[in-house]
Design an enzyme around this catalytic site. Structure first.
Site, short mmCIF file in Angstrom:
data_model
loop_
_atom_site.label_atom_id
_atom_site.label_comp_id
_atom_site.label_asym_id
_atom_site.label_seq_id
_atom_site.Cartn_x
_atom_site.Cartn_y
_atom_site.Cartn_z
N TYR A 75 52.88 75.73 31.76
CA TYR A 75 52.39 76.67 32.19
C TYR A 75 51.46 77.15 31.08
O TYR A 75 51.07 76.73 30.07
CB TYR A 75 53.21 77.57 32.53
CG TYR A 75 53.96 77.40 33.77
CD1 TYR A 75 53.42 77.09 34.90
CD2 TYR A 75 55.16 77.38 33.67
CE1 TYR A 75 54.50 76.48 36.38
CE2 TYR A 75 55.71 77.20 34.65
CZ TYR A 75 56.01 76.73 36.09
OH TYR A 75 56.87 76.27 36.59
N ARG A 115 70.50 76.79 37.90
CA ARG A 115 71.11 76.63 39.58
C ARG A 115 72.16 76.78 39.40
O ARG A 115 72.98 76.73 40.47
CB ARG A 115 70.28 75.19 38.73
CG ARG A 115 69.14 74.80 39.43
CD ARG A 115 68.43 72.56 39.39
NE ARG A 115 69.18 72.26 37.53
CZ ARG A 115 69.11 71.64 37.49
NH1 ARG A 115 68.36 70.28 38.11
NH2 ARG A 115 69.17 71.49 36.13
N CYS A 172 67.10 74.19 45.66
CA CYS A 172 66.78 75.18 44.41
C CYS A 172 65.33 74.36 44.22
O CYS A 172 64.33 75.57 43.90
CB CYS A 172 67.37 75.03 43.43
SG CYS A 172 68.31 73.73 42.64
N GLN A 227 82.08 60.16 52.89
CA GLN A 227 80.43 60.02 52.09
C GLN A 227 80.55 60.60 50.62
O GLN A 227 80.03 59.32 50.07
CB GLN A 227 79.48 60.26 52.51
CG GLN A 227 78.97 59.48 53.86
CD GLN A 227 78.94 57.82 54.25
OE1 GLN A 227 78.58 57.90 52.42
NE2 GLN A 227 79.78 57.12 54.95
N LYS A 260 76.49 59.45 39.00
CA LYS A 260 76.19 60.50 39.96
C LYS A 260 78.00 61.00 39.94
O LYS A 260 78.91 61.92 40.48
CB LYS A 260 76.12 59.53 41.49
CG LYS A 260 74.83 59.57 41.59
CD LYS A 260 74.21 59.03 42.37
CE LYS A 260 74.65 59.76 43.69
NZ LYS A 260 74.44 59.51 44.99
#
Length: 650
Positions: A178, A324, A354, A426, A436
């Site tokens: 920023y 998070r 998010c 799944q 993962k």
């Protein structure tokens, strides 16, 4: 049981006492009004985190220059006296729980857009456009020295407003690319005047902001500076640069340093993705801490509070920030304090609700927490059912388990049937790729533990028939039978060399020699990477213009870099004409055909819903619901959210 002693020790910064070492860092939500003012939704969101054990909340990006300094459509405002009333109400609500509150003072600079600045254009240290996929690449106006000094004053004035509103500290946002970072970094600052060129000149802007802010708020008001310990771009700020910067910030009055990482060109470091290790940014905080004597906050996948405890014990940081993870489970600190680690709903770092929602201009959501942003809505909370019912759920994937969890929590008698010998659906396949495994398995384990603790009857290895359901006479039937691979109508698709991505991940089929993956979406790219990591020669063939087109930009960038490094070839804008004994015949947009030699063809063209039970039970049971992929193949978010809503409705 692991005792987290260090994590729950108090700490004093100036006159501000924090009851423990857990900080909630600034994270955008878009929950405030369209004009940037605090409302009940914002207050309810922060109160839910305050009452569950954090010690310091740094509220989301707080705009000091509306609209030119805005990031996104509706950050909270601190640029006007009109904002003080709402900020004060927020501070009072959070203080009720003995939690301290800080604001995150921010100017977006080149990381704004024409939309967010309401057509006024974007500004920066130099005329270098941003690189974020979700933001049009507007060339910013180079700020004049007079404009720079006006912005410096606005930072200080905004800090005073938040102090007057009852806040306990102010954080100056000098991270993530920023405006302040745009001046500090040689990557974005190409000026040759007082505010550019040498290291000292590039530091003039942030140092003057801190000095003016300190003069405005007084010596007793803690100032936090958020910094990127490494920008992870060539020509950007490194850890060594930031160690020097940290010393300079300490000298001019900063009381706490919050150490994150990255800019928008390296945004996977701002929002570490699934597959990056827990605590992946802690070494940056540790490096900064060695250079200063003021407290340092570490961040970066620290939802595992056992790890956070070790970081504090080893002296790598003084406080830890949970971002998070507190979206996924606001009760995380309290559950950890009570030793109920198995009850923590895990963040899977998917960056979908998010972050991905914010990129679309929407309010923040969470894939695994359906109540995020709805904390004040009674109709979205789990409450005892008025009438207890017998509920049968068919399918033990994420949708089935979540529906069972909610229904059982409300007092219903629930039986969950799963045709396989293990719950997960799944999630079991999704957890196979090594990058993962940890996150997806943690979600599967959480859901399974919860349904078992709630007394849900679980029947594994049982394929339910219509007759069986009718014989039991349930009040409610919820079908969560998922989806099956979609088989494209391609000549030769029935050859023995053709397998599905599901069968590969499930270990039901092996691949031989050269492999072609048909499908360039997330499933195709992940399967290709999985095979390439197993030393297979892999080519992706996709009909689309871009690979991994169905992923958010952060995760997509990370995955495609992995795919590239693994040597996977990608052919885009291409139709598959035929599968032969030799390989695959493809055609480009001009219908020029060629053959790719392949020993194995992997189908990754999506899925189709498994709707057999739904259609056969229609009008035969009092209440019938379909949830998850058997309605339409979608994501974990839709599976869990629709299941939660159905669980509330019965």
């Amino acid at each position: 049981m692991q005792r987290l002693t260090r994590l729950f020790e108090p700490i004093q910064i100036k006159d501000m006492w924090l009851k423990n070492r857990i900080v909630m860092p600034a994270m955008a939500t878009n929950y405030c009004t369209e004009f940037g003012f605090v409302n009940d939704r914002v207050i309810d969101f922060y109160v839910e985190r305050a009452k569950n054990g954090v010690s310091l909340i740094v509220i989301e990006n707080t705009c000091i220059d509306w609209p030119e300094g805005k990031v996104g459509p509706s950050p909270i405002r601190a640029d006007t006296a009109v904002s003080v009333k709402g900020l004060h109400e927020l501070a009072e609500a959070v203080h009720y729980y003995d939690v301290k509150l800080a604001t995150n003072l921010q100017h977006a600079g080149r990381q704004a857009s024409l939309i967010s600045t309401e057509g006024k254009g974007v500004v920066s240290a130099s005329e270098i456009p941003g690189a974020h996929a979700a933001i049009p690449k507007e060339i910013p106006r180079k700020l004049t020295i007079d404009q720079i000094r006006e912005i410096e004053a606005k930072f200080a004035e905004a800090a005073l407003r938040t102090k007057n509103a009852g806040f306990d500290a102010a954080e100056i946002h000098g991270a993530h690319g920023y405006l302040i970072t745009q001046f500090m970094s040689p990557f974005t600052n190409k000026r040759t005047d007082l505010y550019g060129g040498t290291f000292e000149n590039r530091m003039r802007f942030p140092l003057e902001i801190v000095e003016q802010t300190r003069e405005m708020v007084g010596d007793d008001f803690p100032l936090i500076f958020r910094m990127s310990g490494d920008e992870f771009v060539e020509g950007g700020l490194t850890l060594e640069d930031n160690r020097k910067i940290a010393k300079m910030l300490e000298c001019v009055g900063v009381d706490i340093l919050s150490v994150s990482a990255g800019i928008y060109e390296s945004e996977q470091w701002i929002f570490p993705v699934m597959g990056m290790p827990d605590g992946c940014l802690v070494y940056l905080a540790e490096g900064i801490k060695k250079a200063v004597s003021i407290p340092v906050i570490a961040v970066g996948k620290l939802g595992n509070l056992v790890l956070a405890e070790e970081i504090l014990k080893q002296g790598k940081a003084d406080l830890v920030a949970l971002g998070r993870s507190l979206f996924a489970d606001p009760e995380l600190p309290r559950k950890a304090m009570e030793g109920r680690f198995e009850d923590v709903r895990p963040c899977i770092y998917c960056n979908e609700g998010c972050i991905g929602s914010l990129f679309k201009g929407w309010a923040a959501t969470c894939d695994v927490n359906p109540t995020l942003g709805k904390e004040g809505r009674i109709d979205c909370q789990i409450r005892p059912a008025d009438k207890l019912k017998q509920v049968i759920i068919v399918g033990g994937g994420p949708a089935g388990m979540e529906a069972a969890r909610v229904a059982a929590s409300r007092g219903h008698k629930v039986t969950l049937y799963e045709k396989n010998n293990e719950l997960g659906g799944q999630l079991l396949l999704a957890s196979v790729p090594s990058w993962k495994t940890q996150e997806i398995t943690s979600l599967k384990n959480y859901l399974e533990i919860q349904v078992k603790k709630l007394g849900v009857r679980i029947e594994l290895g049982f394929e339910v028939s219509v007759e069986h359901i009718l014989k039991l006479g349930p009040d409610v039937v919820i079908i969560a039978t998922g989806a099956m691979p979609s088989i494209p109508e391609i000549r030769g698709v029935d050859l023995a060399k053709v397998v599905t991505a599901n069968d590969i991940l499930a270990g039901k089929r092996e691949t031989d020699g050269k492999v072609v993956v048909l499908g360039g979406g997330r499933i195709g790219c992940e399967t290709a990477l999985f095979l390439a990591m197993a030393k297979k020669e892999v080519t992706i063939v996709s009909r689309h213009e871009e690979p991994a087109f169905d992923m958010n930009p952060i995760n997509r960038h990370w995955l495609l870099k992995k795919v590239e490094n693994a040597g996977v070839k990608i052919i885009l804008n291409t139709n598959t004409q035929e599968i032969t004994d030799e390989g695959v015949i493809i055609a480009d947009q001009r219908w020029q055909e060629k053959t790719i030699t392949a020993d194995t063809i992997v189908l990754a063209r999506g899925s189709k819903p498994n709707r057999g039970l739904i259609e056969n039970l229609s009008d035969k049971v009092p209440e019938l619901y379909a949830i998850g992929d058997c309605v339409k193949p979608r994501t974990i978010r839709e599976a869990i959210h629709t299941a939660y809503n159905v669980g509330l409705s019965i």
